[in-house]
Design a protein around this motif. Structure first.
Motif, PDB file in Angstrom:
ATOM      1  N   PRO A   1       0.830  -1.165  -0.075  1.00 17.65           N
ATOM      2  CA  PRO A   1      -0.016  -0.167  -0.057  1.00 17.65           C
ATOM      3  C   PRO A   1       0.676   1.250   0.013  1.00 17.65           C
ATOM      4  O   PRO A   1       1.980   1.212   0.496  1.00 17.65           O
TER       5      PRO A   1
ATOM      6  N   TRP B   1       0.096   4.178   1.523  1.00 16.42           N
ATOM      7  CA  TRP B   1       0.221   4.459   3.078  1.00 16.42           C
ATOM      8  C   TRP B   1       1.456   4.046   3.601  1.00 16.42           C
ATOM      9  O   TRP B   1       2.029   4.594   4.638  1.00 16.42           O
TER      10      TRP B   1
ATOM     11  N   LEU C   1      -7.329   0.483  -8.129  1.00 18.77           N
ATOM     12  CA  LEU C   1      -8.260   0.334  -6.909  1.00 18.77           C
ATOM     13  C   LEU C   1      -8.391   1.559  -6.304  1.00 18.77           C
ATOM     14  O   LEU C   1      -7.951   2.402  -6.006  1.00 18.77           O
ATOM     15  N   ASP C   2     -10.072   1.484  -5.848  1.00 17.91           N
ATOM     16  CA  ASP C   2     -10.429   2.946  -5.313  1.00 17.91           C
ATOM     17  C   ASP C   2     -10.295   2.716  -3.930  1.00 17.91           C
ATOM     18  O   ASP C   2     -11.196   3.536  -2.883  1.00 17.91           O
ATOM     19  N   HIS C   3      -9.594   1.971  -3.356  1.00 21.33           N
ATOM     20  CA  HIS C   3      -9.426   1.998  -1.973  1.00 21.33           C
ATOM     21  C   HIS C   3      -7.714   2.006  -1.583  1.00 21.33           C
ATOM     22  O   HIS C   3      -6.980   1.319  -2.549  1.00 21.33           O
ATOM     23  N   GLY C   4      -7.334   2.363  -0.385  1.00 22.59           N
ATOM     24  CA  GLY C   4      -5.843   2.419  -0.387  1.00 22.59           C
ATOM     25  C   GLY C   4      -5.026   1.220  -0.184  1.00 22.59           C
ATOM     26  O   GLY C   4      -3.820   1.227  -0.208  1.00 22.59           O
TER      27      GLY C   4
ATOM     28  N   ASP D   1      -3.872  -2.452   1.787  1.00 26.23           N
ATOM     29  CA  ASP D   1      -3.390  -3.120   2.946  1.00 26.23           C
ATOM     30  C   ASP D   1      -2.148  -3.928   2.828  1.00 26.23           C
ATOM     31  O   ASP D   1      -1.458  -3.873   2.214  1.00 26.23           O
TER      32      ASP D   1
ATOM     33  N   PHE E   1      -9.774  -6.441   3.902  1.00 26.03           N
ATOM     34  CA  PHE E   1     -10.702  -5.622   2.815  1.00 26.03           C
ATOM     35  C   PHE E   1     -10.745  -6.569   1.424  1.00 26.03           C
ATOM     36  O   PHE E   1     -10.000  -7.611   1.147  1.00 26.03           O
TER      37      PHE E   1
ATOM     38  N   ALA F   1     -12.348  -6.320  -2.613  1.00 27.28           N
ATOM     39  CA  ALA F   1     -12.833  -5.296  -3.938  1.00 27.28           C
ATOM     40  C   ALA F   1     -13.183  -6.226  -5.113  1.00 27.28           C
ATOM     41  O   ALA F   1     -12.704  -7.325  -5.164  1.00 27.28           O
TER      42      ALA F   1
ATOM     43  N   LYS G   1     -13.660  -1.864  -7.258  1.00 30.37           N
ATOM     44  CA  LYS G   1     -14.491  -1.349  -6.597  1.00 30.37           C
ATOM     45  C   LYS G   1     -14.490  -1.779  -5.206  1.00 30.37           C
ATOM     46  O   LYS G   1     -14.787  -2.886  -4.951  1.00 30.37           O
ATOM     47  N   TYR G   2     -14.123  -0.922  -4.119  1.00 29.35           N
ATOM     48  CA  TYR G   2     -14.042  -1.356  -2.725  1.00 29.35           C
ATOM     49  C   TYR G   2     -15.321  -1.928  -2.376  1.00 29.35           C
ATOM     50  O   TYR G   2     -16.520  -1.104  -2.446  1.00 29.35           O
TER      51      TYR G   2
ATOM     52  N   HIS H   1     -14.941  -4.688   4.450  1.00 29.21           N
ATOM     53  CA  HIS H   1     -14.097  -5.356   5.040  1.00 29.21           C
ATOM     54  C   HIS H   1     -14.625  -6.447   6.003  1.00 29.21           C
ATOM     55  O   HIS H   1     -15.826  -6.430   6.235  1.00 29.21           O
TER      56      HIS H   1
END
Length: 153
Positions: free
Chosen positions: A80, A82, A111-114, A116, A135, A137, A147-148, A151
């Protein structure tokens, strides 16, 4: 590739009676070992990493191998943004039939989510599912966009 004392995040695949063992070497590159039996002995067919830092802006580790319905295999990897920097993320590339080389340049998984931890790919009823950490998607293409959905917690 030689010996390593930092192997983790493995995945395996079988093709044409041979077994391919993909593994992280630390959190920066991915190796592959090959055997005629799932129990080994495994050998190093390349003498170097399959994936190293020259391929993408992310860290080439945490591999997952996926076999699609048409028999094509893909290797996804990465981590990720982050945790490793804004240009990092998950990447994917089709494997050649030899399973120890890439058939294409790795591309970022949309991916529309950060993201992990280590990613995993599955397919169910024609849709692709990307799981990472707790998580998940979904996408209509192995490359995304994903698309997320939520979780597991």
């Amino acid at each position: 590739m030689g010996k390593s004392d930092q192997c983790w995040a493995v995945d395996c695949a079988e093709r044409n009676g041979r077994y391919y063992y993909y593994f992280s070497d630390g959190n920066s590159r991915t190796g592959v070992a090959v055997a005629d039996s799932p129990g080994g002995p495994f050998s190093d067919p390349l003498g170097k990493p399959l994936l190293d830092s020259s391929l993408t802006p992310t860290r080439e580790y945490d591999p997952t191998v996926f076999r699609d319905d048409d028999g094509e295999y893909y290797l996804a990897f990465g981590g990720p943004a982050w945790a490793y920097g804004k240009d990092c993320g998950y990447f994917i590339a089709k494997l050649n039939e030899d399973m120890i080389s890439l058939a294409e340049t790795p591309r970022r998984i949309e991916l529309d989510h950060g993201g992990d931890d280590k990613a995993s790919l599955n397919k169910f009823e024609g849709r692709y599912y990307l799981s990472y950490g707790g998580f998940y998607a979904v996408s209509d293409s192995v490359y995304g966009p994903y698309k997320y959905l939520g979780h597991t917690g």
